[in-house]
Design an enzyme around this catalytic site. Structure first.
Site, PDB file in Angstrom:
ATOM      1  N   ASN A  22    -108.289  56.836 -10.593  1.00 55.85           N
ATOM      2  CA  ASN A  22    -108.839  56.972  -9.241  1.00 55.85           C
ATOM      3  C   ASN A  22    -110.362  57.121  -9.345  1.00 55.85           C
ATOM      4  OD1 ASN A  22    -109.879  58.370  -6.904  1.00 55.85           O
ATOM      5  ND2 ASN A  22    -107.773  58.666  -6.241  1.00 55.85           N
ATOM      6  N   HIS A  25    -114.397  59.677  -7.018  1.00 59.29           N
ATOM      7  CA  HIS A  25    -115.493  60.629  -7.232  1.00 59.29           C
ATOM      8  C   HIS A  25    -116.718  60.006  -7.890  1.00 59.29           C
ATOM      9  CE1 HIS A  25    -113.308  63.556  -5.184  1.00 59.29           C
ATOM     10  NE2 HIS A  25    -112.266  63.434  -5.989  1.00 59.29           N
ATOM     11  N   HIS A  58    -109.397  55.692  -2.453  1.00 59.36           N
ATOM     12  CA  HIS A  58    -108.982  56.208  -1.146  1.00 59.36           C
ATOM     13  C   HIS A  58    -110.103  55.923  -0.150  1.00 59.36           C
ATOM     14  CE1 HIS A  58    -107.344  59.976   1.194  1.00 59.36           C
ATOM     15  NE2 HIS A  58    -107.451  58.910   1.959  1.00 59.36           N
ATOM     16  N   ARG A  60    -111.320  56.807   3.039  1.00 62.17           N
ATOM     17  CA  ARG A  60    -111.071  57.856   4.037  1.00 62.17           C
ATOM     18  C   ARG A  60    -111.736  57.496   5.357  1.00 62.17           C
ATOM     19  NH1 ARG A  60    -109.392  62.935   1.273  1.00 62.17           N
ATOM     20  NH2 ARG A  60    -109.443  63.809   3.359  1.00 62.17           N
ATOM     21  N   ARG A  64    -116.344  59.405   3.026  1.00 66.61           N
ATOM     22  CA  ARG A  64    -117.152  60.362   2.262  1.00 66.61           C
ATOM     23  C   ARG A  64    -117.420  59.888   0.831  1.00 66.61           C
ATOM     24  NH1 ARG A  64    -112.962  65.363   1.702  1.00 66.61           N
ATOM     25  NH2 ARG A  64    -112.846  65.016   3.954  1.00 66.61           N
ATOM     26  N   GLU A  85    -105.299  54.004  -1.348  1.00 65.89           N
ATOM     27  CA  GLU A  85    -104.740  55.149  -0.626  1.00 65.89           C
ATOM     28  C   GLU A  85    -105.307  55.114   0.778  1.00 65.89           C
ATOM     29  OE1 GLU A  85    -105.856  58.637  -2.729  1.00 65.89           O
ATOM     30  OE2 GLU A  85    -104.627  58.164  -4.452  1.00 65.89           O
ATOM     31  N   THR A 116    -106.904  65.569  -0.533  1.00 68.82           N
ATOM     32  CA  THR A 116    -105.580  65.499   0.074  1.00 68.82           C
ATOM     33  C   THR A 116    -104.832  66.783  -0.270  1.00 68.82           C
ATOM     34  OG1 THR A 116    -105.696  63.150  -0.422  1.00 68.82           O
ATOM     35  CG2 THR A 116    -103.579  63.988   0.343  1.00 68.82           C
ATOM     36  N   GLU A 166     -94.925  58.635  -4.394  1.00 65.91           N
ATOM     37  CA  GLU A 166     -95.801  59.317  -5.353  1.00 65.91           C
ATOM     38  C   GLU A 166     -95.636  60.812  -5.113  1.00 65.91           C
ATOM     39  OE1 GLU A 166     -99.797  57.917  -6.101  1.00 65.91           O
ATOM     40  OE2 GLU A 166    -100.503  59.976  -6.386  1.00 65.91           O
ATOM     41  N   HIS A 206    -102.189  64.060  -8.572  1.00 69.51           N
ATOM     42  CA  HIS A 206    -103.003  65.073  -7.908  1.00 69.51           C
ATOM     43  C   HIS A 206    -103.159  66.293  -8.806  1.00 69.51           C
ATOM     44  CE1 HIS A 206    -105.195  66.990  -4.730  1.00 69.51           C
ATOM     45  NE2 HIS A 206    -105.211  65.820  -4.159  1.00 69.51           N
TER      46      HIS A 206
HETATM   47  N1  PXP Z   1    -102.773  60.645  -5.693  1.00 66.52           N
HETATM   48  C1  PXP Z   1    -103.131  60.799  -4.405  1.00 66.52           C
HETATM   49  C2  PXP Z   1    -102.196  60.326  -3.345  1.00 66.52           C
HETATM   50  C3  PXP Z   1    -104.374  61.347  -4.058  1.00 66.52           C
HETATM   51  O1  PXP Z   1    -104.705  61.496  -2.766  1.00 66.52           O
HETATM   52  C4  PXP Z   1    -105.255  61.728  -5.087  1.00 66.52           C
HETATM   53  C5  PXP Z   1    -106.608  62.262  -4.739  1.00 66.52           C
HETATM   54  O2  PXP Z   1    -107.343  61.271  -4.109  1.00 66.52           O
HETATM   55  C6  PXP Z   1    -104.840  61.534  -6.414  1.00 66.52           C
HETATM   56  C7  PXP Z   1    -103.585  61.017  -6.693  1.00 66.52           C
HETATM   57  C8  PXP Z   1    -105.721  61.887  -7.565  1.00 66.52           C
HETATM   58  O3  PXP Z   1    -105.928  63.269  -7.585  1.00 66.52           O
HETATM   59  P1  PXP Z   1    -107.008  63.892  -8.557  1.00 66.52           P
HETATM   60  O4  PXP Z   1    -108.331  63.372  -8.126  1.00 66.52           O
HETATM   61  O5  PXP Z   1    -106.835  65.359  -8.363  1.00 66.52           O
HETATM   62  O6  PXP Z   1    -106.646  63.438  -9.947  1.00 66.52           O
END
Ligand code: PXP
Length: 260
Positions: A22, A25, A58, A60, A64, A85, A116, A166, A206
């Site tokens: 992901n 960030h 994602h 959003r 952001r 996402e 999330t 998921e 997550h």
């Molecule tokens: N899965 C989903 C559905 C999420 O919303 C997120 C965060 O955007 C993640 C996985 C990844 O989470 P993390 O950034 O804590 O690894």
């Protein structure tokens, strides 16, 4: 004495596990200064070259971190499948149906949340979620629903026509004691077994990091982990390719230890 040859024990290795990196960030860091670097698309290409099986992002409502142009630039360039996402809002569904990422994951979204915070309540939101699943499926997008490990969500996900779920591992990741973490893991494991038995493909994510990923990667029903924050944070010290490779290794080692 029977002449039937002794049955050889069936070799039932768990399916390989995929890592979806992901890149949100990377966008967070860029948006903090309004610059055009670091570029989430460049990061995605580096992550893929380092062994990511997929790229997750994602988009959003408040934009952001990831921007529309990130998704538009990433889709034609990514050598690995892209997983978008999104919240099941008219705006986001229109974007997903126009750009058609191969995969999408429906998530709940609140403007004021830092990230999330929980899974979708598919039971309560069944009608709207089923409509969103149908629109995405018609556009050729494979849909996952991000849910807490609550068994009631399985039947609701099936009723919505989602082929994948998921599991939100947030509560597992945030558990403060080993006992609490064990309980949360047991919930995730039981949910994964039941969801797989019901015919759903099972992903998880997550809050996963190098310290807590092993027990989740070892669950044989889980075939994909989506991990962002800890990989991007670790990349500050070791570089993104190394951070991706470390996570892949941790997942593979945990998976290899699963008894056949
Ligand atoms: N899965 C989903 C559905 C999420 O919303 C997120 C965060 O955007 C993640 C996985 C990844 O989470 P993390 O950034 O804590 O690894």
């Amino acid at each position: 004495m029977s002449t039937t040859p002794a049955a050889t024990p069936a070799c039932r290795l768990p399916a390989p596990i995929r890592l979806g990196v992901n890149i949100d960030h990377v966008g967070t860091l860029r948006q903090a200064r309004g610059t055009d670097y670091p570029d989430p698309v460049e990061a995605a290409l580096l992550a893929a070259a380092a062994g990511a099986d997929g790229i997750t992002l994602h988009l959003r409502e408040d934009r952001r971190h990831i921007q529309d142009h990130d998704l538009e630039r990433l889709l034609p360039r990514s050598p690995v499948p892209v997983n978008l996402e999104l919240a099941a809002t008219p705006e986001m569904l229109a974007i997903a149906c126009r750009l058609k990422p191969p995969h999408a994951c429906l998530v709940p979204e609140r403007r004021e949340e830092r990230t999330t915070e929980g899974g979708l309540d598919v039971v309560a939101g069944r009608r709207a979620i089923a409509q969103a699943c149908a629109r995405l499926s018609d556009a050729g997008v494979a849909v996952a629903l991000f849910v807490d490990p609550d068994p009631r969500q399985i039947e609701a996900a099936l009723a919505c026509g989602a082929p994948q779920v998921e599991i939100n591992t947030g509560r597992y990741a945030e558990a403060l004691t080993a006992a609490a973490q064990g309980e949360r893991l047991a919930e995730v494991a039981a949910f994964a077994r039941a969801a797989r038995a019901a015919g759903l493909e099972v992903h998880a994510g997550h809050g996963l990091n190098l310290d807590n990923v092993g027990p989740v990667a070892a669950l044989p029903e889980v075939v994909e982990l989506n991990i962002g924050h800890s990989i991007v944070a670790r990349a500050l010290y070791v570089g993104l390719p190394a951070a991706v490779a470390e996570m892949r290794r941790a997942m593979a080692e945990a998976r290899a230890a699963v008894p056949a």
